[in-house]
Motif scaffolding. Structure first.
Motif, PDB file in Angstrom:
ATOM      1  N   VAL A 288      -8.523  -2.406  -0.418  1.00  0.00           N
ATOM      2  CA  VAL A 288      -9.470  -1.467   0.189  1.00  0.00           C
ATOM      3  C   VAL A 288      -9.139  -1.265   1.663  1.00  0.00           C
ATOM      4  CG1 VAL A 288     -11.890  -1.080   0.777  1.00  0.00           C
ATOM      5  CG2 VAL A 288     -11.282  -2.088  -1.433  1.00  0.00           C
ATOM      6  N   ASP A 289      -8.822  -2.351   2.381  1.00  0.00           N
ATOM      7  CA  ASP A 289      -8.471  -2.251   3.799  1.00  0.00           C
ATOM      8  C   ASP A 289      -7.230  -1.373   3.988  1.00  0.00           C
ATOM      9  OD1 ASP A 289     -10.527  -4.025   4.629  1.00  0.00           O
ATOM     10  OD2 ASP A 289      -9.281  -5.730   4.071  1.00  0.00           O
ATOM     11  N   ILE A 290      -6.227  -1.618   3.163  1.00  0.00           N
ATOM     12  CA  ILE A 290      -4.979  -0.843   3.276  1.00  0.00           C
ATOM     13  C   ILE A 290      -5.238   0.630   3.002  1.00  0.00           C
ATOM     14  CG2 ILE A 290      -2.694  -0.503   2.258  1.00  0.00           C
ATOM     15  CD1 ILE A 290      -2.607  -3.532   1.747  1.00  0.00           C
ATOM     16  N   LEU A 291      -6.114   0.913   2.034  1.00  0.00           N
ATOM     17  CA  LEU A 291      -6.433   2.296   1.706  1.00  0.00           C
ATOM     18  C   LEU A 291      -7.107   2.998   2.881  1.00  0.00           C
ATOM     19  CD1 LEU A 291      -6.583   4.580  -0.382  1.00  0.00           C
ATOM     20  CD2 LEU A 291      -8.802   3.637  -1.123  1.00  0.00           C
ATOM     21  N   VAL A 292      -8.028   2.322   3.551  1.00  0.00           N
ATOM     22  CA  VAL A 292      -8.714   2.906   4.709  1.00  0.00           C
ATOM     23  C   VAL A 292      -7.709   3.270   5.802  1.00  0.00           C
ATOM     24  CG1 VAL A 292     -10.336   2.452   6.594  1.00  0.00           C
ATOM     25  CG2 VAL A 292     -10.910   1.758   4.262  1.00  0.00           C
ATOM     26  N   ILE A 293      -6.792   2.344   6.103  1.00  0.00           N
ATOM     27  CA  ILE A 293      -5.789   2.594   7.149  1.00  0.00           C
ATOM     28  C   ILE A 293      -4.843   3.716   6.736  1.00  0.00           C
ATOM     29  CG2 ILE A 293      -3.873   1.564   8.435  1.00  0.00           C
ATOM     30  CD1 ILE A 293      -5.306  -1.135   8.175  1.00  0.00           C
ATOM     31  N   ALA A 294      -4.430   3.718   5.471  1.00  0.00           N
ATOM     32  CA  ALA A 294      -3.501   4.759   4.978  1.00  0.00           C
ATOM     33  C   ALA A 294      -4.141   6.137   5.054  1.00  0.00           C
ATOM     34  CB  ALA A 294      -3.079   4.437   3.555  1.00  0.00           C
ATOM     35  N   ILE A 295      -5.420   6.230   4.717  1.00  0.00           N
ATOM     36  CA  ILE A 295      -6.112   7.520   4.776  1.00  0.00           C
ATOM     37  C   ILE A 295      -6.131   8.029   6.219  1.00  0.00           C
ATOM     38  CG2 ILE A 295      -8.375   8.630   4.574  1.00  0.00           C
ATOM     39  CD1 ILE A 295      -8.874   6.920   2.102  1.00  0.00           C
ATOM     40  N   TYR A 296      -6.357   7.144   7.167  1.00  0.00           N
ATOM     41  CA  TYR A 296      -6.384   7.565   8.575  1.00  0.00           C
ATOM     42  C   TYR A 296      -5.025   8.127   9.003  1.00  0.00           C
ATOM     43  CZ  TYR A 296      -5.978   7.247  13.599  1.00  0.00           C
ATOM     44  OH  TYR A 296      -5.712   7.532  14.894  1.00  0.00           O
ATOM     45  N   PHE A 297      -3.948   7.403   8.701  1.00  0.00           N
ATOM     46  CA  PHE A 297      -2.619   7.895   9.086  1.00  0.00           C
ATOM     47  C   PHE A 297      -2.319   9.233   8.423  1.00  0.00           C
ATOM     48  CE2 PHE A 297      -1.831   3.644  10.706  1.00  0.00           C
ATOM     49  CZ  PHE A 297      -0.941   3.875  11.747  1.00  0.00           C
ATOM     50  N   ALA A 298      -2.717   9.393   7.180  1.00  0.00           N
ATOM     51  CA  ALA A 298      -2.487  10.658   6.480  1.00  0.00           C
ATOM     52  C   ALA A 298      -3.251  11.795   7.149  1.00  0.00           C
ATOM     53  CB  ALA A 298      -2.901  10.524   5.011  1.00  0.00           C
ATOM     54  N   MET A 299      -4.472  11.510   7.599  1.00  0.00           N
ATOM     55  CA  MET A 299      -5.290  12.550   8.229  1.00  0.00           C
ATOM     56  C   MET A 299      -4.690  13.021   9.543  1.00  0.00           C
ATOM     57  SD  MET A 299      -9.195  11.220   7.503  1.00  0.00           S
ATOM     58  CE  MET A 299      -9.910  12.577   8.444  1.00  0.00           C
ATOM     59  N   VAL A 300      -4.209  12.096  10.384  1.00  0.00           N
ATOM     60  CA  VAL A 300      -3.686  12.524  11.682  1.00  0.00           C
ATOM     61  C   VAL A 300      -2.396  13.323  11.517  1.00  0.00           C
ATOM     62  CG1 VAL A 300      -4.790  10.628  12.921  1.00  0.00           C
ATOM     63  CG2 VAL A 300      -2.471  10.325  12.086  1.00  0.00           C
ATOM     64  N   ILE A 301      -1.568  12.938  10.553  1.00  0.00           N
ATOM     65  CA  ILE A 301      -0.356  13.713  10.292  1.00  0.00           C
ATOM     66  C   ILE A 301      -0.704  15.085   9.737  1.00  0.00           C
ATOM     67  CG2 ILE A 301       1.751  13.839   8.930  1.00  0.00           C
ATOM     68  CD1 ILE A 301       1.934  11.842  11.179  1.00  0.00           C
ATOM     69  N   PHE A 302      -1.696  15.145   8.839  1.00  0.00           N
ATOM     70  CA  PHE A 302      -2.131  16.421   8.264  1.00  0.00           C
ATOM     71  C   PHE A 302      -2.627  17.366   9.359  1.00  0.00           C
ATOM     72  CE2 PHE A 302      -5.754  19.000   6.856  1.00  0.00           C
ATOM     73  CZ  PHE A 302      -5.118  19.817   5.935  1.00  0.00           C
ATOM     74  N   ILE A 303      -3.412  16.855  10.311  1.00  0.00           N
ATOM     75  CA  ILE A 303      -3.914  17.692  11.406  1.00  0.00           C
ATOM     76  C   ILE A 303      -2.752  18.283  12.191  1.00  0.00           C
ATOM     77  CG2 ILE A 303      -5.136  17.629  13.622  1.00  0.00           C
ATOM     78  CD1 ILE A 303      -7.084  15.640  12.359  1.00  0.00           C
ATOM     79  N   GLY A 304      -1.717  17.476  12.448  1.00  0.00           N
ATOM     80  CA  GLY A 304      -0.551  17.978  13.169  1.00  0.00           C
ATOM     81  C   GLY A 304       0.127  19.126  12.433  1.00  0.00           C
ATOM     82  N   PHE A 305       0.348  18.954  11.117  1.00  0.00           N
ATOM     83  CA  PHE A 305       0.974  20.011  10.325  1.00  0.00           C
ATOM     84  C   PHE A 305       0.069  21.244  10.230  1.00  0.00           C
ATOM     85  CE2 PHE A 305       3.875  16.706   8.799  1.00  0.00           C
ATOM     86  CZ  PHE A 305       5.062  17.412   8.744  1.00  0.00           C
ATOM     87  N   TYR A 306      -1.232  21.024  10.072  1.00  0.00           N
ATOM     88  CA  TYR A 306      -2.172  22.133   9.911  1.00  0.00           C
ATOM     89  C   TYR A 306      -2.231  23.008  11.162  1.00  0.00           C
ATOM     90  CZ  TYR A 306      -6.567  24.595   9.045  1.00  0.00           C
ATOM     91  OH  TYR A 306      -7.527  25.559   8.876  1.00  0.00           O
ATOM     92  N   LEU A 307      -2.124  22.394  12.337  1.00  0.00           N
ATOM     93  CA  LEU A 307      -2.254  23.145  13.583  1.00  0.00           C
ATOM     94  C   LEU A 307      -0.918  23.636  14.128  1.00  0.00           C
ATOM     95  CD1 LEU A 307      -4.914  20.932  15.421  1.00  0.00           C
ATOM     96  CD2 LEU A 307      -5.276  23.126  14.292  1.00  0.00           C
TER      97      LEU A 307
END
Length: 577
Positions: free
Chosen positions: A28-47
């Motif tokens: 569960v801890d690893i999933l929380v951290i992985a989701i965060y990294f995915a979100m920040v990279i997604f924001i970069g690509f989206y913008l």
């Protein structure tokens, strides 16, 4: 009753001070951290598609609302300085560390919003060195840009090292691996989306920091039985109440753990360093310049000031709780490396492991990662802007296309990250993160504030004076540091007392460098010819009327909200006197 540890590994941890891996992440801890990294990279690509021009890439298109700019403004500073550095300083110095959030921030943030932002905003400058170019010419611009670029990569290295330290202490990860993971992630999303990507990620990181970091102070206060009991336990353990008073112990250098006098706090910190950082450090000013109109630009620092006053609850309080509950003493970084003990800088991860179990640990670690990446991204994006506009575009390639400057901004982001990786290892030699940071501020921020404030408020300040005053102030700060470094007995002259300690030396060094800058600027101004007043429109107070902000109601006026924040600020200082 002793608290029941949420994390079983904490039982072994608090049996002694020897370093070891403190926790192991669950799925569960690893999933929380992985989701965060995915979100920040997604924001970069989206913008990425909305960051094709220089105005979009470096200034986010100047379309941020007051709330977005304000949250980004305070979040860009909510990196390792707050989360790791000041938690460790609170353990080392007690509640005196809260001065860096209140007198060391609030008056300066309000001053930026009420007095200085109109000149930054209406001049349409892309940076603080850019303002100095308009006011004093290329000499002051080049000197300030080089100094600022040097400082930002050093500060970025602090954030890298702090994040790697958390991963090493909490999870046992390799220091080098952690540094490269964080640096590559930040480089990708800042290079893709520019300042807009950094700002939206900083707002996300601000929310995560509060959500994750609140766990430690709340559970800590539950364990010790509230604030009153915490004060009593610290007094019983340390035999002195100086760790829980902000002002009453500042009458003498030897009556408080920081070894500082109230003059250093008020003038060195509250005036020179605070005003220098919050009004001239382009890392934070850049966020406000992205606002969509003047009123938003003035409200952003005021909104940020309101949140800044609350930050000690998630930063200073964990350090104070650690003074009460940790069964062993923490030491300086150098001693910790030599002996294998825990250092001041590890207070927050130690407390995080003490209270957080599976899932919550992942959220807490994600909050710390978000803070470090926020501070690092802020420095990298500011470095990219200053390098591209104020060094490369101003002195190396003045006639390039807009597309070329955007490309240079993206490449300089990666270069800045690589340089920051190198500087990350320098922090290991500092006794604490904050001592290291305050040294940098005294070198670069203090004299810069002298130059900017004179240029903005005094029509007589001349082009030559701006350059020589800034250079004299910077050299003074570096010279005083070398003097004490080579001859420790010189501390009594620099910090006005042989009982002063490292932090006091930083505050007084900043004050002297600012005074030298101001004196040299004034003297040289009277020896040289000033610019015609007609050339100073929009650059100096009183030369041109400020534009009307069209506030339809009294409660929309920035001065009203600034006054409310000021009253709350005074009240907090009285409560914790």
């Amino acid at each position: 009753m002793p608290i029941q540890f949420a994390n079983p590994a904490a039982l072994a941890l608090f049996a002694g001070p020897v370093k070891a891996q403190l926790a192991k992440l669950t799925g569960v801890d690893i999933l929380v951290i992985a989701i965060y990294f995915a979100m920040v990279i997604f924001i970069g690509f989206y913008l990425r598609g909305s960051s094709n021009t220089s105005e979009e890439f470096f200034m986010a298109g100047r379309e941020m609302t007051a709330w977005i700019a304000g949250l980004s403004f305070v979040s860009a500073n909510l990196g390792s300085l707050e989360l790791m550095g000041w938690a460790g300083s609170a353990y080392q110095y007690g509640i005196l560390a809260a001065h860096w959030y209140w007198i060391g921030a609030i008056p300066a943030m309000l001053f930026l919003g009420i007095v200085m932002m109109p000149f930054y905003y209406i001049s349409k400058t892309h940076s603080v060195p850019g303002y100095l170019h308009l006011r004093f010419g290329d000499g002051a611009r080049a000197l300030s840009a080089v100094s600022f670029a040097f400082m930002t990569v050093l500060m970025s290295g602090i954030n890298m090292y702090s994040m790697a330290l958390v991963m090493k202490v909490v999870l046992g990860w390799n220091l080098n691996f952690s540094i490269w993971v964080s640096s590559i992630t930040v480089a990708i999303y800042v290079a893709l989306g520019g300042l807009k990507s950094a700002i939206f990620n900083e707002v996300l990181q601000f929310l995560l920091i509060w959500l994750g970091a609140l766990l430690v102070p709340i559970l800590g206060l539950v364990e010790v039985g509230g604030w009153t009991n915490l004060r009593g336990q610290i007094l019983h353990r340390l035999g002195s109440a100086e760790y829980v008073h902000m002002w009453s112990t500042l009458g003498h250098f030897n009556s408080n753990p920081m070894g500082v006098h109230w003059t250093g706090i008020v003038f060195g910190l509250g005036f020179v360093i605070a005003f220098g950082y919050w009004t001239t450090d382009f890392l934070v000013v850049q966020r406000v310049l992205s606002a969509d109109n003047l009123r938003s630009a003035r409200m952003a620092p005021i909104i940020g000031a309101g949140f800044k006053m609350l930050v000690p609850f998630i930063v200073i309080l964990p350090g104070l709780v650690a003074l009460s509950v940790l069964p062993f003493h923490l030491v300086g970084e150098t001693t910790a490396v030599a002996t294998g003990q825990h250092s001041y800088n590890e207070v927050l991860p130690l407390m995080l492991v003490r209270y957080c179990g599976p899932g919550l640990l992942g959220l807490g670690v994600t909050a710390l990662i978000a803070g470090f990446m926020s501070g690092m991204a802020g420095n990298v994006s500011a470095f990219s802007t200053v390098w591209t506009y104020d060094l490369y575009g101003a002195f190396i390639n003045k006639k390039a296309t807009d597309r070329h400057y955007v490309s240079m901004g993206r490449w300089s982001t990666f270069i800045g990250v690589l340089i920051s990786v190198g500087t990350a290892y320098l922090v290991q030699h500092a006794a604490s993160i904050m001592d290291y940071v305050q040294q940098l501020f005294s070198f670069f921020i203090a004299p810069l504030f002298g130059t900017v404030i004179l240029g903005m408020l005094w029509k007589r300040a001349t082009k030559e004076a701006g350059f020589w005053g800034l250079l004299a102030g910077t050299c003074t700060a570096i010279g005083l540091w070398l003097w004490v470094h080579l001859n420790p007995a010189a501390l009594r002259y620099v910090a006005l007392s042989p009982d002063a300690k490292d932090m006091a030396e930083n505050l007084y060094r900043a004050l002297w460098s600012w005074l030298v800058c101001v004196i040299v600027t004034v003297v040289v101004s009277y020896m040289t010819k000033p610019r015609p007043v007609s050339e100073l429109a929009g650059l100096v107070y009183g030369v041109v009327p400020l534009p009307d902000e069209h506030d339809e109601h009294w409660y929309q006026r920035p001065i009203v909200w600034a006054s409310i924040i000021a009253v709350l600020f005074i009240g907090l200082n009285i409560i914790f006197w």
